[in-house]
Design an enzyme around this catalytic site. Structure first.
Site, short mmCIF file in Angstrom:
data_model
loop_
_atom_site.label_atom_id
_atom_site.label_comp_id
_atom_site.label_asym_id
_atom_site.label_seq_id
_atom_site.Cartn_x
_atom_site.Cartn_y
_atom_site.Cartn_z
CE LYS A 177 -9.80 46.41 77.04
NZ LYS A 177 -11.10 46.06 77.15
CB THR A 192 -14.56 47.80 78.74
OG1 THR A 192 -15.72 47.50 79.54
CG2 THR A 192 -14.15 49.21 79.12
CB THR A 407 -16.12 28.92 80.86
OG1 THR A 407 -16.50 29.05 79.51
CG2 THR A 407 -17.66 29.17 81.49
#
Length: 407
Positions: A177, A192, A407
């Site tokens: 990922k 990441t 957010t």
């Protein structure tokens, strides 16, 4: 070598699961990988000085054999102090208890927002569910792939089947990922990028050097935005279930591993946040390997180059500007530059001067750049070393995604 449709449970003896623990709203958010027998583990970690709690915990143990990995998305468990360390250890202990194995045989990874404490009630619930749902097959592959995604838009898998020199049939598979905060520089035993590689081949501890070299030529040559994550981890697990001789020096095995790792590297770049194009940079004729890699990564990380590729703008001066900012040695009068896109290969610069300047010819360059995959080939004519790396264009969506990430 046979390219197969498969994921991390394709090699013998591996099972996986992906579940919804509640850390993320409605989507799968916790994955588990399990090997029926302890697998020899080769793990590369981020070189960022700010390391997440899972990375710190994993590095403090450096277990030679692992039987399982538990991975959560939605929370990076980074910049969480002592509590974060304790939570990572709790994840290991919970998985070990569910699987009836030693906690030192459990690896842990996290990805998501930085600076948020884990909701361990939800995470432990997810671990319990995942342990009960472990299976092999494409559904299991898909569930763990989905569970570890953050801003990823596609699942990233690659698998091959091959015969070793002694006739043993083995499988290698990889899952990853990563979409943003990607410029891995992972070292063995050291947004990441998380990567799990499984194989049923037999490997010895001596394979670590080769594994490090393969990482350097694949995952460590990917960049989306030049920012190395606090959580980057890449693990190769070899459980030996296929039998046969040790594959440490088997060229078929090494080529197969390079194949799946290169596939994953390209997928990571193509799925960069907001990306519309894959950029491949090839540098040949460098004096040293490090020179070649430096040139590749400096070009890939240039916002001006990335923006030009996004707009199919044939401003090759930006590429040469980036090359000049790298640490590699070259003489401008020896450099050749070529742009490739689709079935077009257009020479741009030769002996430090433009091959053409006519407006019609410039349009040919624009057409080459107006493809889903664009290759920049730089020949330094300074030696015999080379390197290849992958990145993506810089788009309006990249700014939007990262301006609103928390957010």
């Amino acid at each position: 070598m046979e390219i197969i449709e498969g994921g991390v449970t394709s090699p013998q003896g591996f099972k996986a699961a992906g579940v919804h623990s509640g850390v993320k709203y409605r989507t799968l958010d916790l994955g588990m990988l399990y090997s029926e027998v302890p697998a020899r583990a080769f793990v590369g970690y981020t070189s960022n000085k700010v390391k997440s709690a899972p990375v710190q915990v994993m590095m403090s143990e450096n277990s030679e054999f692992l039987s399982a990995f538990v991975i959560n998305s939605g929370n990076a468990n980074a910049l969480t102090g002592r509590r974060g360390i304790e939570d990572a250890i709790t994840m290991k202990n919970a998985a070990a208890s569910e699987l009836n194995i030693d906690a030192k045989e459990v690896g842990v990874m996290s990805t998501g927002l930085i600076g948020r404490f884990m909701d361990m009630h939800k995470v432990k619930y997810g671990i319990s569910r995942a342990a009960k749902e472990l299976e092999a097959g494409r559904e299991a592959d898909a569930s763990i792939a989905e569970a570890i995604m953050t801003t990823d838009t596609i699942k990233k898998e690659s698998a091959v089947r091959l015969r070793l020199a002694d006739g043993t049939l083995v499988t290698i598979a990889a899952l990853s990922k990563g979409s943003g905060m990607i410029a891995p520089h992972m070292k063995v035993l050291h947004g990441t990028t998380l990567c799990l590689v499984t194989t049923d081949a037999t490997l010895s501890n001596g394979f670590r050097k080769t594994w490090g070299e393969i990482l350097d030529d694949s995952m460590n040559m990917v960049t989306v935005d030049g920012d190395q994550s606090t959580n980057d981890t890449c693990a190769l697990l070899a459980n030996g279930k296929a039998g046969g001789k040790c594959a440490d020096e088997d060229p078929n095995f090494i080529n197969g591993l390079r194949k799946v790792m290169t596939d994953i590297a390209r997928m990571l770049a193509l799925d960069g946040e907001g990306a519309t194009k894959l950029i491949e940079v090839q540098v040949i004729g460098a004096e040293t390997k490090q020179d070649a890699r430096s040139a590749v990564m400096t070009i890939l990380n240039s916002p001006l180059v990335k923006s030009a590729i996004f707009g199919s703008d044939p401003n090759y001066g930006r590429i040469m500007m980036a090359l000049g900012n790298s640490d590699c040695k070259f003489k401008i009068e020896d450099v050749r530059l070529t742009i490739k896109g689709g079935d077009m290969e257009v020479p741009i610069l030769d002996s430090g001067a433009p091959v053409f300047q006519e407006e019609r010819s410039v349009e040919v360059v624009r057409m080459a750049m107006d493809n889903k995959e664009v290759t920049i080939l730089v020949d330094l004519s300074a030696g015999n070393e080379s390197a290849v790396g992958w990145g993506c264009d810089l788009t309006y969506d990249y700014v939007r995604i990262n301006a609103e990430y928390a957010t």
